[in-house]
Design an enzyme around this catalytic site. Structure first.
Site, PDB file in Angstrom:
ATOM      1  N   LYS A  54       0.840  -1.204   0.000  1.00  0.00           N
ATOM      2  CA  LYS A  54       0.000   0.000   0.000  1.00  0.00           C
ATOM      3  C   LYS A  54       0.878   1.258   0.000  1.00  0.00           C
ATOM      4  O   LYS A  54       0.605   2.217  -0.714  1.00  0.00           O
ATOM      5  CB  LYS A  54      -0.957  -0.012   1.207  1.00  0.00           C
ATOM      6  N   GLN A  97      -4.434  -1.585   9.638  1.00  0.00           N
ATOM      7  CA  GLN A  97      -4.378  -2.872   8.934  1.00  0.00           C
ATOM      8  C   GLN A  97      -4.986  -3.970   9.816  1.00  0.00           C
ATOM      9  O   GLN A  97      -4.596  -4.119  10.969  1.00  0.00           O
ATOM     10  CB  GLN A  97      -2.918  -3.204   8.575  1.00  0.00           C
ATOM     11  N   ASP A 120     -10.728   3.597   4.985  1.00  0.00           N
ATOM     12  CA  ASP A 120     -11.048   2.187   4.750  1.00  0.00           C
ATOM     13  C   ASP A 120     -12.474   1.872   5.216  1.00  0.00           C
ATOM     14  O   ASP A 120     -12.872   0.713   5.279  1.00  0.00           O
ATOM     15  CB  ASP A 120     -10.028   1.271   5.453  1.00  0.00           C
TER      16      ASP A 120
END
Ligand code: NAP
Length: 298
Positions: A54, A97, A120
């Site tokens: 990423k 994450q 996200d």
């Protein structure tokens, strides 16, 4: 039947090109840069690899990253860090994450992320907004799947879609996004009794259950569109959650090279959108502030 591959690398490249241009414009217009904060807790090797990928993708489009890799952390510690990042004007997006270690209350942490930085789409607020069809950042993998379908002009209205998996990061937001596009959605999970029948009767199948090649080719109806979000490493090879549907499916995403690259590109897209919206918000506040001051002077 001739099957067409839905090329995730191609879709990702298109998204990245678009994001790169928007980043240039942003830097020109505001004389400022864009930064994504990434947080890993624990020692999960896969998480480290994903965050590396990423960060690399961010660099390709001109987005900076600030990386936090925390060997051990408490829920309270993580909440404090997120609150700091929420207040930090240099940070435009926050990515935690997953999975987090079991000792951490994951959703409690996600819920602290400021909605305008939740690139996200993991907080309850972002999820709630999506369920009311309001603008919000959707989780990058399901939103990436929508990006693939849009790129190939695959219409969802009235289609019968079977989503296999109901996780908070994939299956559930996927189902909502599809519903918001007027598909008829069935969500299957480990307690579903007639999975094979549900799959057989569906026009589109989204495989997101985390079991290598679990969905068999002969469970699929002829002409189905198969989107395989799965990513499993078996005998030195990456495989999806479904068997390769070549010859049965009209369209399908390969593994690797399907959903994975588009997930990352979609995160970049969400990050530039977040940065643009934050600037718009500041400008609106400034204008409103001036109007207010003017009103007082009168
Ligand atoms: P997860 O949190 O483990 O959730 C798996 C879901 O599948 C659960 O809802 C589970 O049901 C359901 N399930 C498990 N076994 C099943 C069965 N036999 N029949 C029907 N449903 C079953 O996994 P996830 O994080 O959503 O990830 C799913 C897959 O996507 C994995 O292969 C993962 O590697 C991949 N993934 C890919 C990306 C990407 O960028 N490409 C990103 C994230 C995840 P219950 O709820 O009943 O337990």
């Amino acid at each position: 039947m001739r099957s067409t591959i839905l090329d995730g690398k191609l879709v990702a490249k298109e998204i990245e090109n678009n994001v790169r241009e928007r980043v240039y414009d942003y830097e020109d217009n505001y004389d400022d840069s864009i930064t994504l904060a990434t947080i890993i807790v624990g020692d999960n090797k896969a998480s480290k690899t994903y965050v590396k990928m990423k960060s690399k993708a961010c660099r390709r489009v001109g987005i900076r990253t600030r990386e936090y890799s925390l060997p051990e952390f408490t829920t309270e510690g993580l909440i404090t860090l997120i609150q700091m990042l929420n207040e930090d004007p240099e940070i435009n997006g926050i990515l935690i994450q997953h999975p987090l270690p079991k000792t951490i209350d994951e959703q409690k942490c996600f819920d602290v992320i400021a909605t305008e930085k939740d690139v996200d789409g993991l907080s309850s607020h972002s999820f709630g907004k999506m369920s009311f069809k309001e603008e919000s950042f959707g989780a990058a993998t399901p939103k990436g799947i929508i990006n693939i379908l849009d790129f190939y002009n695959i219409k969802l209205e009235g289609k019968k879609v079977c989503v296999v998996g109901r996780s908070q990061i994939l299956g559930k937001p996927m189902a909502l996004m599809l519903l918001n596009r007027d598909a008829t959605v069935t969500v299957c999970h480990s307690k579903t009794k007639n999975l094979k029948d549900e799959i057989k009767s569906s026009d589109i199948v989204i495989a997101a259950l985390g079991k290598p090649e679990y969905i068999k080719k002969d469970w699929l109806k002829e002409g189905v569109i198969l989107i395989d979000a799965g990513y499993n490493y078996v005998n030195g090879k990456s495989v999806g959650d479904a068997e390769n549907p070549e010859g049965i499916a009209s369209f399908y995403t390969p593994v690797p090279g399907g959903v994975g690259p588009v997930t990352i590109a979609t995160l970049l897209e969400n990050t530039i959108t977040a940065a643009e919206k934050q600037k718009e918000l500041i400008q609106t506040k400034e204008i409103k502030g001036k109007q207010y001051i003017k009103g007082e002077v009168k």
